[in-house]
Design an enzyme around this catalytic site. Structure first.
Site, PDB file in Angstrom:
ATOM      1  N   HIS A 125      30.166  30.778  45.396  1.00  0.00           N
ATOM      2  CA  HIS A 125      30.123  32.119  44.422  1.00  0.00           C
ATOM      3  C   HIS A 125      28.739  32.057  43.783  1.00  0.00           C
ATOM      4  O   HIS A 125      28.423  31.521  43.042  1.00  0.00           O
ATOM      5  CB  HIS A 125      31.271  32.068  43.364  1.00  0.00           C
ATOM      6  CG  HIS A 125      31.070  33.096  42.466  1.00  0.00           C
ATOM      7  ND1 HIS A 125      32.489  33.915  42.206  1.00  0.00           N
ATOM      8  CD2 HIS A 125      30.138  33.778  41.854  1.00  0.00           C
ATOM      9  CE1 HIS A 125      32.282  34.921  41.513  1.00  0.00           C
ATOM     10  NE2 HIS A 125      31.012  34.899  41.187  1.00  0.00           N
ATOM     11  N   HIS A 154      25.323  35.018  42.557  1.00  0.00           N
ATOM     12  CA  HIS A 154      24.711  36.134  42.381  1.00  0.00           C
ATOM     13  C   HIS A 154      23.338  36.013  42.604  1.00  0.00           C
ATOM     14  O   HIS A 154      22.607  35.522  41.800  1.00  0.00           O
ATOM     15  CB  HIS A 154      25.029  36.676  41.049  1.00  0.00           C
ATOM     16  CG  HIS A 154      26.395  37.070  40.562  1.00  0.00           C
ATOM     17  ND1 HIS A 154      26.987  38.288  40.862  1.00  0.00           N
ATOM     18  CD2 HIS A 154      27.400  36.260  40.133  1.00  0.00           C
ATOM     19  CE1 HIS A 154      28.522  38.118  40.661  1.00  0.00           C
ATOM     20  NE2 HIS A 154      28.578  36.870  40.083  1.00  0.00           N
ATOM     21  N   LYS A 174      35.448  40.853  48.100  1.00  0.00           N
ATOM     22  CA  LYS A 174      35.637  40.600  46.804  1.00  0.00           C
ATOM     23  C   LYS A 174      36.481  41.668  46.065  1.00  0.00           C
ATOM     24  O   LYS A 174      36.097  42.722  46.074  1.00  0.00           O
ATOM     25  CB  LYS A 174      34.378  40.476  46.230  1.00  0.00           C
ATOM     26  CG  LYS A 174      34.049  40.333  44.632  1.00  0.00           C
ATOM     27  CD  LYS A 174      34.548  38.975  44.154  1.00  0.00           C
ATOM     28  CE  LYS A 174      34.755  38.744  42.849  1.00  0.00           C
ATOM     29  NZ  LYS A 174      33.839  37.757  42.178  1.00  0.00           N
ATOM     30  N   HIS A 195      38.144  38.083  41.110  1.00  0.00           N
ATOM     31  CA  HIS A 195      37.987  37.869  39.785  1.00  0.00           C
ATOM     32  C   HIS A 195      39.079  38.223  38.807  1.00  0.00           C
ATOM     33  O   HIS A 195      39.701  39.199  38.819  1.00  0.00           O
ATOM     34  CB  HIS A 195      36.661  38.905  39.358  1.00  0.00           C
ATOM     35  CG  HIS A 195      36.332  38.826  37.946  1.00  0.00           C
ATOM     36  ND1 HIS A 195      35.070  38.181  37.415  1.00  0.00           N
ATOM     37  CD2 HIS A 195      36.981  38.838  36.745  1.00  0.00           C
ATOM     38  CE1 HIS A 195      34.989  38.114  36.256  1.00  0.00           C
ATOM     39  NE2 HIS A 195      36.089  38.688  35.586  1.00  0.00           N
ATOM     40  N   HIS A 244      35.883  30.989  39.807  1.00  0.00           N
ATOM     41  CA  HIS A 244      35.396  30.619  38.518  1.00  0.00           C
ATOM     42  C   HIS A 244      36.579  30.528  37.717  1.00  0.00           C
ATOM     43  O   HIS A 244      36.605  31.195  36.329  1.00  0.00           O
ATOM     44  CB  HIS A 244      34.519  31.516  37.883  1.00  0.00           C
ATOM     45  CG  HIS A 244      34.659  33.105  38.112  1.00  0.00           C
ATOM     46  ND1 HIS A 244      35.742  33.724  37.588  1.00  0.00           N
ATOM     47  CD2 HIS A 244      33.854  34.069  38.758  1.00  0.00           C
ATOM     48  CE1 HIS A 244      35.795  34.960  37.987  1.00  0.00           C
ATOM     49  NE2 HIS A 244      34.377  35.167  38.281  1.00  0.00           N
ATOM     50  N   ASP A 286      28.648  30.520  40.375  1.00  0.00           N
ATOM     51  CA  ASP A 286      28.537  31.862  39.518  1.00  0.00           C
ATOM     52  C   ASP A 286      27.325  31.964  38.780  1.00  0.00           C
ATOM     53  O   ASP A 286      27.223  32.572  37.912  1.00  0.00           O
ATOM     54  CB  ASP A 286      29.928  32.029  38.631  1.00  0.00           C
ATOM     55  CG  ASP A 286      30.038  33.513  38.069  1.00  0.00           C
ATOM     56  OD1 ASP A 286      29.436  34.487  38.911  1.00  0.00           O
ATOM     57  OD2 ASP A 286      30.804  33.590  37.135  1.00  0.00           O
TER      58      ASP A 286
HETATM   59  C1  NCD Z   1      28.642  38.300  36.642  1.00  0.00           C
HETATM   60  C2  NCD Z   1      27.342  39.072  36.903  1.00  0.00           C
HETATM   61  O1  NCD Z   1      26.131  38.948  35.997  1.00  0.00           O
HETATM   62  O2  NCD Z   1      27.008  39.578  38.063  1.00  0.00           O
HETATM   63  N1  NCD Z   1      28.554  37.757  35.290  1.00  0.00           N
HETATM   64  C3  NCD Z   1      29.344  36.706  34.901  1.00  0.00           C
HETATM   65  O3  NCD Z   1      29.487  36.404  33.807  1.00  0.00           O
HETATM   66  N2  NCD Z   1      29.880  35.910  35.609  1.00  0.00           N
HETATM   67  C4  NCD Z   1      29.642  39.059  37.281  1.00  0.00           C
HETATM   68  C5  NCD Z   1      30.942  38.219  37.338  1.00  0.00           C
HETATM   69  O4  NCD Z   1      30.952  37.618  38.248  1.00  0.00           O
HETATM   70  O5  NCD Z   1      31.709  38.423  36.793  1.00  0.00           O
HETATM   71 ZN    ZN Z   2      30.446  35.765  39.590  1.00  0.00          ZN
END
Ligand code: NCD
Ligand code: ZN
Length: 353
Positions: free
Chosen positions: A14, A16, A100, A137, A175, A249
């Site tokens: 996971h 970003h 997702k 999520h 998460h 995450d």
């Molecule tokens: C994530 C983001 O900033 O893209 N933020 C987070 O707090 N985890 C979005 C998400 O996965 O919830």
């Molecule tokens: Zn995330």
């Protein structure tokens, strides 16, 4: 006392990676540690189709440092308008690894999320048939639900009916942050429900949000919880249970957007991800279980081959960067703010070239 640890190269289930200038800055940190990562689709606009995913994957591959061996595993952002045939094609052509689901409004860039499970039932049926995982999520978006209860309410109101209605669908509750989630995943007997857990939820409880003042860089979603939840997550992650694995995450936002009247959710932990998980496993006297959590459980759940390459950590105190500079002049604060960690990942770049 052990001085080195060698294990199969891990994967991050996971992550970003963002896009554009931010992608270029953050990607090398993940590519250095992980062989593969499940890449979140919550760009603006989101990655909703196989076509979008191919284009995004190409931008990620183009941003990799020379010689890096890293495979982005792409996901599509489920929305009410998702076409089941597009998801099928994406999976069959190995463009998409998973789908997702963000409940609409749950977190950063989730305004395009799913408004009711009935609207996406045909896509879920297709995924169930293909064995394609659905990534959740897992937070209720009912504004009447207390923010600290949103995960437990999601499990009861959304996840349980989903597992009942789609009895063969593979699901990852991402998460996880609560004892309720840990217990639920551990108790689900069919073997098709797994969870990921972040370093921040293993290391901090919600007091960290208010330590001497408001701490925006500790704010992510799902939000940090009480100590009893942190302890339950640590127990499950280090227990040898096979359906829990790394999902950092890592979610970078520039300082200006976090240190703001309405700050963004997200913790940028990629630069220190593996070292911080490893610290937790050592504190729990579970170093022998780290490889399962880091490098085996996730691949098995996704039905992907295990990585053959090995990485080595050395017992040497070192600190990660406190922040990372962007070419735009902005900067991103890093999880743990440059604190000293007990293990250091040795660079394998020389071995590969
Ligand atoms: C994530 C983001 O900033 O893209 N933020 C987070 O707090 N985890 C979005 C998400 O996965 O919830
Ligand atoms: Zn995330």
């Amino acid at each position: 006392m052990r001085q080195t640890i060698t294990l199969r190269r891990p994967d991050d289930w996971h992550l970003h990676l963002r896009d554009g200038a931010m992608l270029n800055v953050v990607l090398p940190y993940s590519a250095r540690q992980f062989a593969r990562a499940i890449v979140m689709p919550n760009l603006q606009p989101p990655v909703t189709t196989a076509g979008h995913a191919v284009a995004y994957r190409n931008r990620i591959l183009a941003a990799l440092p020379p010689g890096a061996q890293f495979e982005p595993l792409m996901t599509a952002y489920l929305c009410d308008a998702t076409e089941p045939s597009d998801i099928r094609r994406g999976y069959e052509e190995r463009i998409l690894a998973a789908v997702k689901l963000y409940p609409a409004g749950a977190t950063t860039h989730s305004e395009h999320g799913v408004t009711s499970m009935a609207r996406v039932a045909r896509t879920l049926e297709t995924m169930q048939e293909l064995g394609m995982p659905l990534l959740l999520h897992g937070e209720s978006t009912d504004p009447a639900v207390d923010i600290f209860d949103r995960e437990a309410v999601f499990i009861e109101k959304t996840l349980q009916p989903l597992l009942r209605d789609f009895p063969r669908l593979k699901v990852v509750l991402e998460h996880i942050t609560t004892e309720e989630a840990a217990d639920f995943v551990a108790g689900e007997r069919s073997g098709r429900l797994a969870a990921t857990v972040t370093p921040q939820h293993l290391i901090f409880n919600r007091n960290a949000l208010f330590m001497g003042g408001l701490r925006p860089h500790q704010y992510c979603l799902p939000v940090l919880k009480r100590e009893r939840h942190r302890l339950a997550l640590r127990r499950l992650a280090t227990s040898g249970f096979e359906r829990i694995f790394i999902g950092t995450d890592s979610a970078p936002h520039i300082r200006r957007l976090k240190e703001a009247a309405c700050g963004c959710a997200g913790v940028f932990n990629a630069p220190v991800a593996l070292e911080s998980y490893l610290m937790v496993f050592e504190e729990e006297s579970a170093l022998d279980r780290f490889e399962g959590f880091a490098s085996v459980n996730g691949a098995r759940f996704y039905g992907l081959p295990l990585n053959e390459e090995r990485i080595t950590f050395e017992r040497r105190e070192a600190s990660g960067p406190g922040e990372v500079q962007m070419p735009t002049g902005d900067s991103v604060k890093v999880f743990l703010d440059g604190a000293v960690l007990p293990w250091t990942l040795l660079d394998t770049a020389e071995d590969r070239s």
